[in-house]
Design an enzyme around this catalytic site. Structure first.
Site, mmCIF file in Angstrom:
data_model
loop_
_atom_site.group_PDB
_atom_site.id
_atom_site.type_symbol
_atom_site.label_atom_id
_atom_site.label_comp_id
_atom_site.label_asym_id
_atom_site.label_seq_id
_atom_site.Cartn_x
_atom_site.Cartn_y
_atom_site.Cartn_z
ATOM 1 N N GLU A 1 -3.556 5.961 1.530
ATOM 2 C CA GLU A 1 -3.328 4.567 1.891
ATOM 3 C C GLU A 1 -4.511 4.109 2.743
ATOM 4 O O GLU A 1 -4.873 4.765 3.723
ATOM 5 C CB GLU A 1 -2.019 4.442 2.665
ATOM 6 C CG GLU A 1 -1.650 3.032 3.025
ATOM 7 C CD GLU A 1 -0.254 2.931 3.627
ATOM 8 O OE1 GLU A 1 -0.015 1.990 4.388
ATOM 9 O OE2 GLU A 1 0.585 3.808 3.323
ATOM 10 N N LYS B 1 0.821 -1.225 0.000
ATOM 11 C CA LYS B 1 0.000 0.000 0.000
ATOM 12 C C LYS B 1 0.848 1.264 0.000
ATOM 13 O O LYS B 1 0.609 2.194 -0.769
ATOM 14 C CB LYS B 1 -0.911 0.021 1.231
ATOM 15 C CG LYS B 1 -1.947 -1.078 1.279
ATOM 16 C CD LYS B 1 -2.867 -0.923 2.481
ATOM 17 C CE LYS B 1 -2.190 -1.204 3.807
ATOM 18 N NZ LYS B 1 -1.792 -2.603 3.990
ATOM 19 N N THR B 2 1.831 1.301 0.903
ATOM 20 C CA THR B 2 2.643 2.513 1.045
ATOM 21 C C THR B 2 3.393 2.826 -0.244
ATOM 22 O O THR B 2 3.419 3.973 -0.711
ATOM 23 C CB THR B 2 3.623 2.363 2.217
ATOM 24 O OG1 THR B 2 2.880 2.207 3.426
ATOM 25 C CG2 THR B 2 4.522 3.585 2.343
#
Length: 464
Positions: A165, A121-122
């Site tokens: 995110e 995600k990051t």
């Protein structure tokens, strides 16, 4: 023009303001003109960064830190019920707002992209933030890590796009209503909150169901959990589904990923045309993250060739295969990987980058619950190294679980044929690694805890 600050957010107090998710929201609110305050357990660069934006940051938690005129108290799922500032909020009848609700309020009125998945995600959120900024679209973003370029995890931009995110760990991603949702993968993790894969699928289905009518889901065509999720949501008639990956059936197909040292060259087939661009981080999984970002940007109407070129400007996120330095011919790199899938992906990427060099790893397990469930898989991942050091479990928010220690991972690693050494005193790690490393080796510090602090110490010891 950004939407006005919600009245509840005009004078927010953040408990744990230094956390990755919390600090990002606090920064955006401060940049929008809110009077931001909060507390954190210890001093940090993040606290200083917040102060530079005008926020008041207290060190330590105490009831008197909460101002009587605070409009709300923002908390994450990690804040315990007995926190003195939370108790004081109850006494003063100050509304308590979960971090996810605060973030959702910041996205209201903007074209939002929410990036979800058990891993990646990051990185994917960061790739989008960098690319959209490079294209002059001035996005707002909230990320769980600091970008290497701007050096921050959040920013209020003047454009109409917000990239966030979306955290599945506590189901908080169900609070968002994105125009575009990305699902990178779906796996069982966060065992304290999810008892089964069915619960995970249900949670992701709810997240996907919150995409605005006419919006787009960008989802992996390769990862089994994502493929299963796609089959479950195919009947959502208001949703456009765009798949990406190496599968022949993918709408955006990854044709080839060519390693170039610590970078990769990626060729995709999109709308019948081949498109090639560079990703400035190694490994196939990071290349696939970039393709997910590409597909999401195209869903917002951004020309693919422009976006592909801008994605090449991404240089990484702190702790995502971040080169910390080199000493005595040894490169030291830092990885946030803590789930076996992440560990395997990063170790395979580094194995490819290492060529004929040795790969040495310092691994710190994260959470007792995760270790209890996935110790065997963690140990098997460490078999990809030439040698590894395993530290004690980093507890974070958890209390110990009887019988759950790093020895479970070490036993599994030995069974898989790995060369593993247990080190219980973290302070001795630089000396241990210096004794193991030879010129040409790659040393990877790995884990979601404070193992990241060891990189500079290892470099200093190697230099001496």
């Amino acid at each position: 023009m950004a939407p006005a600050i919600p009245s509840a957010m005009e004078r927010p107090h953040f408990i744990g303001i230094g956390g990755a998710g919390m600090s990002g929201i606090a920064k955006i609110l401060a940049q929008r003109g809110a009077t931001v305050a909060g507390s954190d357990a210890k001093e940090s660069a993040t606290a200083e960064s917040l102060r530079s934006l005008g926020a008041t940051v207290h060190i330590g938690h105490a009831a008197e830190h909460l101002a009587s005129d605070a409009s709300c108290v923002v908390v994450s799922s990690a804040i315990r019920a007995d926190n003195p500032e939370l108790a004081r909020a109850g006494e003063l009848s100050v509304p308590v707002v979960h971090r996810s609700d605060a973030l959702a309020s910041l996205m209201t009125g903007l074209r939002s992209i929410a990036v979800a998945g058990t891993h990646g995600k990051t990185t994917t959120t960061s790739m989008l933030a960098v690319a959209l900024t490079e294209l002059g679209l001035d996005p707002s973003y909230a990320i769980g890590g600091d970008l290497e370029g701007p050096g921050t995890n959040a920013r209020h931009g003047a454009g109409d796009i917000f990239v966030a995110e979306a955290d599945e760990s506590d189901r908080s991603f169900q609070k968002y209503d994105p125009e575009v949702a990305i699902v990178l993968n779906v796996e069982l993790d966060h065992h304290a909150n999810y008892a089964s894969m069915d619960e995970i699928y249900d949670s992701f289905e709810t997240f996907v169901g919150k995409v605005v009518p006419g919006g787009t889901l960008v989802i992996s065509a390769d990862q089994p959990g994502a493929v299963e999720l796609t089959s479950r949501i195919r009947d959502l008639s208001t949703l456009k589904v765009v798949t990406y990956g190496a599968a022949e059936s993918a709408d955006v197909r990854v044709h080839k990923v060519t390693p170039r040292g610590l970078t990769s060259e990626v060729t995709v087939l999109l709308n019948g045309k081949f498109l090639t661009f560079t990703v400035s981080v190694p490994g196939s999984h990071y290349a696939h993250n970039a393709v997910a970002a590409l597909a999401a940007g195209v869903a917002l109407g951004i020309p693919a060739h422009n976006l592909a070129s801008a994605l090449g400007k991404y240089t990484g996120v702190k702790r995502r295969l971040q080169l910390k330095g080199e000493a005595a011919g040894v490169q030291v790199i830092d990885s946030y990987a803590h789930h076996p899938t992440e560990m395997t992906a990063d170790l395979e990427a580094m194995r490819g980058a290492a060529a004929d060099s040795r790969l040495l790893v310092v691994f710190q397990p994260h959470l007792f619950s995760r270790t209890q469930e996935l110790a065997t898989e963690m140990g098997q991942a460490l078999a990809l190294t030439d040698a590894s050091v395993v530290l004690d479990i980093y507890p974070a928010r958890e209390d110990p679980i009887p019988g759950v220690t790093s020895e479970l991972i070490i036993d599994a690693a030995h069974a898989a044929g790995a060369d593993v050494t247990a080190v219980h005193d973290k302070e001795t790690v630089p000396e241990v690694v210096a004794g193991m490393a030879k010129p040409g080796d790659l040393v990877l510090t790995m884990g979601a805890g404070d193992v990241t602090d060891l990189g500079p110490l290892i470099l200093a010891r190697l230099s001496s």
